[in-house]
Design a protein around this motif. Structure first.
Motif, short mmCIF file in Angstrom:
data_model
loop_
_atom_site.label_atom_id
_atom_site.label_comp_id
_atom_site.label_asym_id
_atom_site.label_seq_id
_atom_site.Cartn_x
_atom_site.Cartn_y
_atom_site.Cartn_z
N SER A 57 -87.70 -56.40 -71.81
CA SER A 57 -88.23 -57.37 -70.99
C SER A 57 -89.04 -56.76 -69.84
O SER A 57 -89.99 -57.56 -69.28
CB SER A 57 -87.27 -58.29 -70.55
N GLY A 58 -88.53 -55.63 -69.49
CA GLY A 58 -89.10 -55.01 -68.10
C GLY A 58 -88.06 -55.46 -67.13
O GLY A 58 -87.21 -56.27 -67.22
N THR A 59 -88.21 -54.75 -65.98
CA THR A 59 -87.16 -54.92 -65.10
C THR A 59 -87.22 -56.42 -64.49
O THR A 59 -88.06 -57.04 -64.01
CB THR A 59 -87.46 -54.17 -63.67
N VAL A 60 -85.96 -57.10 -64.38
CA VAL A 60 -85.85 -58.37 -64.18
C VAL A 60 -86.00 -58.61 -62.71
O VAL A 60 -85.36 -57.60 -61.85
CB VAL A 60 -84.38 -58.85 -64.54
N SER A 61 -86.69 -59.66 -62.16
CA SER A 61 -87.26 -59.65 -60.82
C SER A 61 -87.31 -61.06 -60.51
O SER A 61 -88.08 -61.58 -61.16
CB SER A 61 -88.44 -58.86 -60.39
N ASN A 62 -86.73 -61.53 -59.40
CA ASN A 62 -86.93 -62.98 -58.77
C ASN A 62 -87.70 -62.96 -57.50
O ASN A 62 -87.42 -61.99 -56.64
CB ASN A 62 -85.75 -63.74 -58.50
N ARG A 63 -88.28 -63.68 -57.36
CA ARG A 63 -89.14 -64.11 -56.04
C ARG A 63 -88.11 -64.89 -55.12
O ARG A 63 -87.06 -65.84 -55.64
CB ARG A 63 -90.52 -64.82 -56.07
N ALA A 64 -88.54 -64.86 -53.93
CA ALA A 64 -87.67 -65.83 -52.90
C ALA A 64 -88.06 -67.44 -53.12
O ALA A 64 -89.29 -67.38 -53.65
CB ALA A 64 -87.82 -65.34 -51.43
N ALA A 65 -87.34 -68.03 -52.46
CA ALA A 65 -87.92 -69.52 -52.69
C ALA A 65 -89.30 -69.84 -51.84
O ALA A 65 -89.95 -70.56 -52.28
CB ALA A 65 -86.52 -70.44 -51.96
N ASP A 66 -89.44 -68.95 -50.98
CA ASP A 66 -90.88 -69.03 -50.33
C ASP A 66 -91.67 -68.43 -50.93
O ASP A 66 -93.08 -68.44 -50.34
CB ASP A 66 -90.70 -68.59 -48.79
N GLY A 67 -91.83 -67.85 -52.17
CA GLY A 67 -92.56 -66.99 -52.90
C GLY A 67 -92.71 -65.72 -52.38
O GLY A 67 -93.58 -64.77 -53.22
N GLY A 68 -91.99 -65.40 -51.60
CA GLY A 68 -92.07 -63.90 -50.99
C GLY A 68 -91.26 -62.85 -52.23
O GLY A 68 -90.69 -63.59 -53.30
N PRO A 69 -91.11 -61.51 -51.85
CA PRO A 69 -90.57 -60.68 -52.82
C PRO A 69 -88.74 -60.71 -52.82
O PRO A 69 -88.49 -60.22 -53.67
CB PRO A 69 -91.08 -59.42 -52.09
N GLY A 70 -88.34 -61.48 -52.03
CA GLY A 70 -86.81 -61.65 -52.19
C GLY A 70 -86.33 -60.95 -51.23
O GLY A 70 -86.67 -59.88 -50.49
N TRP A 71 -84.88 -60.88 -51.06
CA TRP A 71 -84.04 -60.16 -50.21
C TRP A 71 -83.12 -59.47 -50.83
O TRP A 71 -82.40 -59.58 -51.82
CB TRP A 71 -83.66 -61.29 -49.23
N SER A 72 -82.58 -58.37 -50.06
CA SER A 72 -81.46 -57.59 -50.53
C SER A 72 -80.23 -58.33 -50.44
O SER A 72 -79.92 -59.35 -49.73
CB SER A 72 -81.46 -56.29 -49.71
N ILE A 73 -79.10 -57.79 -51.38
CA ILE A 73 -77.82 -58.36 -51.36
C ILE A 73 -77.42 -58.38 -49.73
O ILE A 73 -76.76 -59.28 -49.40
CB ILE A 73 -76.82 -57.59 -52.27
N ALA A 74 -77.46 -57.37 -48.96
CA ALA A 74 -77.04 -57.20 -47.57
C ALA A 74 -77.53 -58.37 -46.96
O ALA A 74 -76.94 -58.91 -45.84
CB ALA A 74 -77.21 -55.72 -47.11
N ALA A 75 -78.99 -58.65 -47.11
CA ALA A 75 -79.47 -59.87 -46.32
C ALA A 75 -79.27 -61.18 -46.92
O ALA A 75 -79.99 -62.27 -46.30
CB ALA A 75 -81.21 -59.54 -46.22
N GLY A 76 -78.36 -61.40 -47.87
CA GLY A 76 -78.05 -62.48 -48.28
C GLY A 76 -78.94 -63.07 -49.53
O GLY A 76 -78.88 -64.10 -49.65
N GLY A 77 -79.61 -62.25 -50.12
CA GLY A 77 -80.64 -62.65 -51.07
C GLY A 77 -79.88 -62.11 -52.57
O GLY A 77 -78.50 -61.77 -52.70
N LEU A 78 -80.85 -62.22 -53.55
CA LEU A 78 -80.19 -61.81 -54.90
C LEU A 78 -80.49 -60.26 -55.42
O LEU A 78 -79.96 -59.88 -56.24
CB LEU A 78 -81.06 -62.61 -55.90
#
Length: 348
Positions: free
Chosen positions: A269-290
């Protein structure tokens, strides 16, 4: 098995031979039974899937019913489901990942990447042995992991329509598509694709039929968090069914556009990657993201947010673990778990 089939989990036991011994594994990954009387290896099963699959399903049913006792299943004794494969082709279905890593090597993202599939042909003659160290010669290469989903096909005819692909997806597994980030930019400037920037990949010990995933397999995608850990710390848990721009049917049809695909072809599939809810690149686990499914993404986000990357690539002694769990928290495919070590040696 496959669409409208029966659920089965398969693995390859390390029996000292190059291609191992095919075994059927229980749903909870605790017991296994050899498929000796049916077919010796997973490749031989895929070569004759239409006739072999019902017998494997029957054996699985007997194992779960207790009619066949089986033996304890030890993931540490498993090879990759296909210890070597005739073909391994990796897509870039999560364009968000491409949008993050290309700027890190000074490349822009063409708008066409959102509509035109990307794929590279990787090395499939040697997949990493599960639980054995991943040995590489130099940390300066920028050692990274890439957490992905992969499907394994039977024979796929050239020019197949996307709508006809589903019946050819026989098994699903997870993969660590190892990348050497600091070697890739110079390699790609040659205009001829990856080679030494992509060493041997690692696969989960168990491959499962699509039916085994139930509702988690739909729309040509695997839905659910894909977990990665570095030194026992959660690094990422993006949902593999979210932000997948191109589903597996699209990827396979793309791969088969000008050639048939032989039984045992693996498509990533290639590297699984989710965007943030605001369309941004997402957040680290430490910052409360995925979090992220590779270190390169986290480093790029750090550069965007902080002006510089501070998460190092993998170092010798680092341990990577990759798995997916069902709604009850049980491991679906078993886990890729490997320590990065220094390779000492060479050819004569």
């Amino acid at each position: 098995m496959g669409r409208g089939g029966r659920a089965v989990k398969l693995a390859t036991l390390d029996d000292g031979t190059r291609d191992g011994r095919l075994i059927v594994v229980t749903r909870d990954l605790t017991r296994r039974v050899p498929a000796d009387g049916i077919t010796p290896t997973l490749q031989s099963a895929l070569d004759a899937w239409a006739t072999v699959a019902p017998a494997l399903a029957d054996l699985s049913d007997r194992l779960h019913a207790g009619a066949v006792k089986g033996e304890p299943f030890d993931e540490a004794r498993a090879l990759a489901p296909l210890p070597r494969a005739f073909q391994w082709a990796d897509g870039a279905a999560y364009v968000n990942h491409v949008a993050l890593v290309r700027p890190a090597r000074g490349a822009t993202l063409p708008e066409s990447f959102w509509t035109d599939r990307l794929m590279y042909q990787g090395g499939s003659d040697t997949f990493l042995v599960l639980r054995a160290p991943n040995r590489l010669a130099d940390e300066v290469w920028g050692i990274d992991f890439e957490t992905e989903v992969a499907v394994i096909t039977d024979d796929v005819p050239m020019g197949i329509a996307r709508e006809r692909v589903a019946d050819h997806i026989k098994l699903i597994a997870l993969v660590n598509d190892v990348s050497l980030r600091n070697l890739i930019p110079g390699e790609l400037t040659k205009g001829f694709g990856f080679f030494y920037g992509k060493p041997s990949s690692a696969f989960t010990p168990v491959a499962v039929t699509p039916d085994e995933l139930g509702p988690a397999w739909r729309d040509g995608k695997v839905h659910g968090p894909l977990l990665s850990f570095v030194n026992d710390q959660t690094f990422g848990r993006p949902d593999a069914g979210v932000d997948m721009t191109f589903d597996f049917a699209t990827l396979i049809a793309h791969a088969a556009r000008t050639r048939p695909l032989g039984a045992g072809t693996i498509i990533g599939s290639g590297t699984v990657s989710n965007r943030a809810a605001d369309g941004g690149p997402g957040w680290s686990i430490a910052a409360g993201g995925l979090g992220y499914s590779c270190i390169a993404e986290q480093r790029m986000v750090e550069t965007i947010q902080d002006g510089a990357a501070h998460t190092p690539f993998l170092r010798f002694g680092d341990r990577v673990r990759i798995e997916m769990r069902d709604a009850a928290g049980a491991s679906v495919f078993g886990a890729i778990e490997q320590v990065v070590e220094r390779y000492v040696g060479g050819g004569s």
